[in-house]
Scaffold this active site. Sequence first.
Site, PDB file in Angstrom:
ATOM      1  N   CYS A   9     -25.544 -17.209  -1.880  1.00 34.65           N
ATOM      2  CA  CYS A   9     -24.491 -16.216  -1.688  1.00 34.65           C
ATOM      3  C   CYS A   9     -23.314 -16.543  -2.604  1.00 34.65           C
ATOM      4  CB  CYS A   9     -24.056 -16.162  -0.238  1.00 34.65           C
ATOM      5  SG  CYS A   9     -23.644 -17.778   0.423  1.00 34.65           S
ATOM      6  N   GLU A  17     -21.493 -12.934   7.460  1.00 31.77           N
ATOM      7  CA  GLU A  17     -21.527 -13.731   6.213  1.00 31.77           C
ATOM      8  C   GLU A  17     -22.450 -12.982   5.255  1.00 31.77           C
ATOM      9  OE1 GLU A  17     -19.772 -16.416   5.674  1.00 31.77           O
ATOM     10  OE2 GLU A  17     -19.115 -17.004   7.676  1.00 31.77           O
TER      11      GLU A  17
HETATM   12  P1  NAD Z   1     -31.347  -9.487   4.645  1.00 33.27           P
HETATM   13  O1  NAD Z   1     -30.148  -8.677   4.961  1.00 33.27           O
HETATM   14  O2  NAD Z   1     -32.519  -8.816   4.057  1.00 33.27           O
HETATM   15  O3  NAD Z   1     -31.870 -10.222   5.984  1.00 33.27           O
HETATM   16  C1  NAD Z   1     -31.006 -11.014   6.762  1.00 33.27           C
HETATM   17  C2  NAD Z   1     -31.532 -11.092   8.186  1.00 33.27           C
HETATM   18  O4  NAD Z   1     -31.449  -9.804   8.798  1.00 33.27           O
HETATM   19  C3  NAD Z   1     -32.999 -11.528   8.289  1.00 33.27           C
HETATM   20  O5  NAD Z   1     -33.133 -12.460   9.337  1.00 33.27           O
HETATM   21  C4  NAD Z   1     -33.682 -10.233   8.645  1.00 33.27           C
HETATM   22  O6  NAD Z   1     -34.913 -10.419   9.325  1.00 33.27           O
HETATM   23  C5  NAD Z   1     -32.633  -9.613   9.560  1.00 33.27           C
HETATM   24  N1  NAD Z   1     -32.809  -8.196   9.893  1.00 33.27           N
HETATM   25  C6  NAD Z   1     -33.589  -7.259   9.282  1.00 33.27           C
HETATM   26  N2  NAD Z   1     -33.481  -6.068   9.934  1.00 33.27           N
HETATM   27  C7  NAD Z   1     -32.607  -6.256  10.953  1.00 33.27           C
HETATM   28  C8  NAD Z   1     -32.089  -5.419  11.976  1.00 33.27           C
HETATM   29  N3  NAD Z   1     -32.419  -4.135  12.081  1.00 33.27           N
HETATM   30  N4  NAD Z   1     -31.213  -5.939  12.844  1.00 33.27           N
HETATM   31  C9  NAD Z   1     -30.833  -7.241  12.767  1.00 33.27           C
HETATM   32  N5  NAD Z   1     -31.298  -8.087  11.826  1.00 33.27           N
HETATM   33  C10 NAD Z   1     -32.173  -7.599  10.931  1.00 33.27           C
HETATM   34  O7  NAD Z   1     -30.850 -10.679   3.699  1.00 33.27           O
HETATM   35  P2  NAD Z   1     -31.726 -11.762   2.926  1.00 33.27           P
HETATM   36  O8  NAD Z   1     -32.429 -11.098   1.793  1.00 33.27           O
HETATM   37  O9  NAD Z   1     -32.513 -12.589   3.880  1.00 33.27           O
HETATM   38  O10 NAD Z   1     -30.582 -12.727   2.355  1.00 33.27           O
HETATM   39  C11 NAD Z   1     -29.910 -12.516   1.147  1.00 33.27           C
HETATM   40  C12 NAD Z   1     -28.515 -11.971   1.400  1.00 33.27           C
HETATM   41  O11 NAD Z   1     -27.821 -12.834   2.286  1.00 33.27           O
HETATM   42  C13 NAD Z   1     -27.672 -11.923   0.142  1.00 33.27           C
HETATM   43  O12 NAD Z   1     -26.945 -10.719   0.136  1.00 33.27           O
HETATM   44  C14 NAD Z   1     -26.758 -13.120   0.282  1.00 33.27           C
HETATM   45  O13 NAD Z   1     -25.561 -13.014  -0.436  1.00 33.27           O
HETATM   46  C15 NAD Z   1     -26.528 -13.127   1.750  1.00 33.27           C
HETATM   47  N6  NAD Z   1     -26.087 -14.439   2.204  1.00 33.27           N
HETATM   48  C16 NAD Z   1     -24.776 -14.594   2.543  1.00 33.27           C
HETATM   49  C17 NAD Z   1     -24.303 -15.839   2.939  1.00 33.27           C
HETATM   50  C18 NAD Z   1     -22.858 -16.028   3.283  1.00 33.27           C
HETATM   51  O14 NAD Z   1     -22.553 -17.042   3.886  1.00 33.27           O
HETATM   52  N7  NAD Z   1     -21.960 -15.135   2.933  1.00 33.27           N
HETATM   53  C19 NAD Z   1     -25.173 -16.934   2.997  1.00 33.27           C
HETATM   54  C20 NAD Z   1     -26.505 -16.746   2.657  1.00 33.27           C
HETATM   55  C21 NAD Z   1     -26.951 -15.485   2.255  1.00 33.27           C
END
Ligand code: NAD
Length: 514
Positions: free
Chosen positions: A305, A271
């Site tokens: 998102c 997502e």
């Molecule tokens: P992010 O990608 O920075 O972080 C997401 C998650 O990934 C966090 O829990 C983070 O700790 C984890 N992470 C970091 N390094 C990792 C690794 N090496 N391996 C596995 N996990 C790791 O995103 P964010 O800034 O928290 O959220 C914003 C983004 O999320 C935006 O792009 C938004 O559009 C998206 N989003 C999408 C949806 C959807 O349903 N499509 C919903 C909410 C947010």
Amino acid sequence: MTTTMPTTWTKDAIFEALGLTDMNSGVSDGAFFPHPGGPELVSEIPATGERLASVQQGDDADYDAMMATATKAFETWRMMPAPLRGEIVRQLGDAFRQHKEPLGALISLEMGKIYSEGLGEVQEMIDICDFAVGLSRQLYGLSMHSERPGHRMYEQWHPLGPVAVISAFNFPMAVWAWNAMLAAVCGDVTVWKPSSKVPLCAVAVQKITDEIMARHALKGIFTLIVGRGKDVGERINNDPRIPLISFTGSGRMGRHVGECAAKRFGRTILELGGNNAIIVMDDANLDLALRAIAFGAAGTAGQRCTTTRRLFLQKGIAKQLLERLVKAYGTLPMGDPLEPGTLIGPLIDAGAVKDFEAAVARAVDEGGTVLAGGKAVAGPGHFVQPTIIHCPKQLAITCEETFAPILYVMEFDQLDEAIEVHNAVPQGLSSAIFTTNLLSAERFLGPNGSDCGIANVNIGTSGAEIGGAFGGEKETGGGRESGSDAWKAYMRRQTCTINHSTSLPLAQGVKFDI
Ligand code: NAD
């Protein structure tokens, strides 16, 4: 900008209501580990930049201990009849109901969305519990007619195993619930790694969950580990004991998680980012469109998102709608998200403010004109002005997701042209058209219309209901969560053929007599 403190929920009142302290354990396998071995993580209040509390993160040994409990718990949980699992999820929903207000307030405090949206997020958790309870009696498989005499064929759905939920900061509770509640009725256990920007929200939810599970002497069904992406995240990505990772976050990270899981034939629900647009036709009800655009683009400070990031206006109404929109933007109250009346809260951190500033500068550089906002707000906290940028055409920057309240506006003559530009971005999450013309609406919804996972008519891009399957196409990742038949992703399908005859005919008439 208003800077007064919240009148209702204070930090102390929230902490007391949810049993939080200044230093919290971030690892639980049903009971919180007293001394997790990872580094301390300081959680901040985005509205002020002040320290909120600390969470002790998990390390490798904590991960192993938590996984040992989770994998053991799966052995018993998968054997429990699904409706009984549903009864436990019903009790979780009741517990979230009882704690709705402090949980909603904690979301506002730690993530920065306004209180009404914080409450809405907790309501989403409650709704998904209710949905999952009903689902626990509806995990249907099909039955087929066998081509062989005296044979019966059917398919059944079995639990998958421990499911990892890696969640984004902007929905610090609901994303877990969307996944964990469905996974639970499906017979899976879940391992939750929340975003390091909002760890306290996860700790609060886990505390409530642990209490309910302890009443049933169940441990390890819902586990939590707050930890760094490069440690705990990588353990999850590469752990063959985890058959499914549900990842919510940026496209960059989602691509990496997807690649790691695919290498070990693990499944993913991805997502990822969106670049959502609204098309407004000349015949649209502009009052509806105006409210939907303002909420979609400026609400949650552009940190959904499904936030509306692009607006396509048909030339007949472009000027008047833009004028009304710019005027409305000038009246949006910005300030403490817990204060009643505030509509625009802060961005999550200083990095997000920098990204906002860089995107505005790039848009102007590429030919855009700022019509409203465009600046970061000086002072404590991470506030930026909701921004409208008029663009002569689709620009490089308008094809990217910047997680901030920036709305790019473009004008068009014909719907075909608008749909073409609408679809010409890498992401494919949410989309909407405002029109009173049936033909335009159906053109937008048709196979050559919007290419997104969500397509709406006369409502905005933001604020989906849990009853539908939620997710998007292209670089949004293709995952589906929540309602409809999204539950199937959390189970394994088994096709069964039973021979109740006394002969052994082979399929397709093949002969192999011995
Ligand atoms: P992010 O990608 O920075 O972080 C997401 C998650 O990934 C966090 O829990 C983070 O700790 C984890 N992470 C970091 N390094 C990792 C690794 N090496 N391996 C596995 N996990 C790791 O995103 P964010 O800034 O928290 O959220 C914003 C983004 O999320 C935006 O792009 C938004 O559009 C998206 N989003 C999408 C949806 C959807 O349903 N499509 C919903 C909410 C947010």
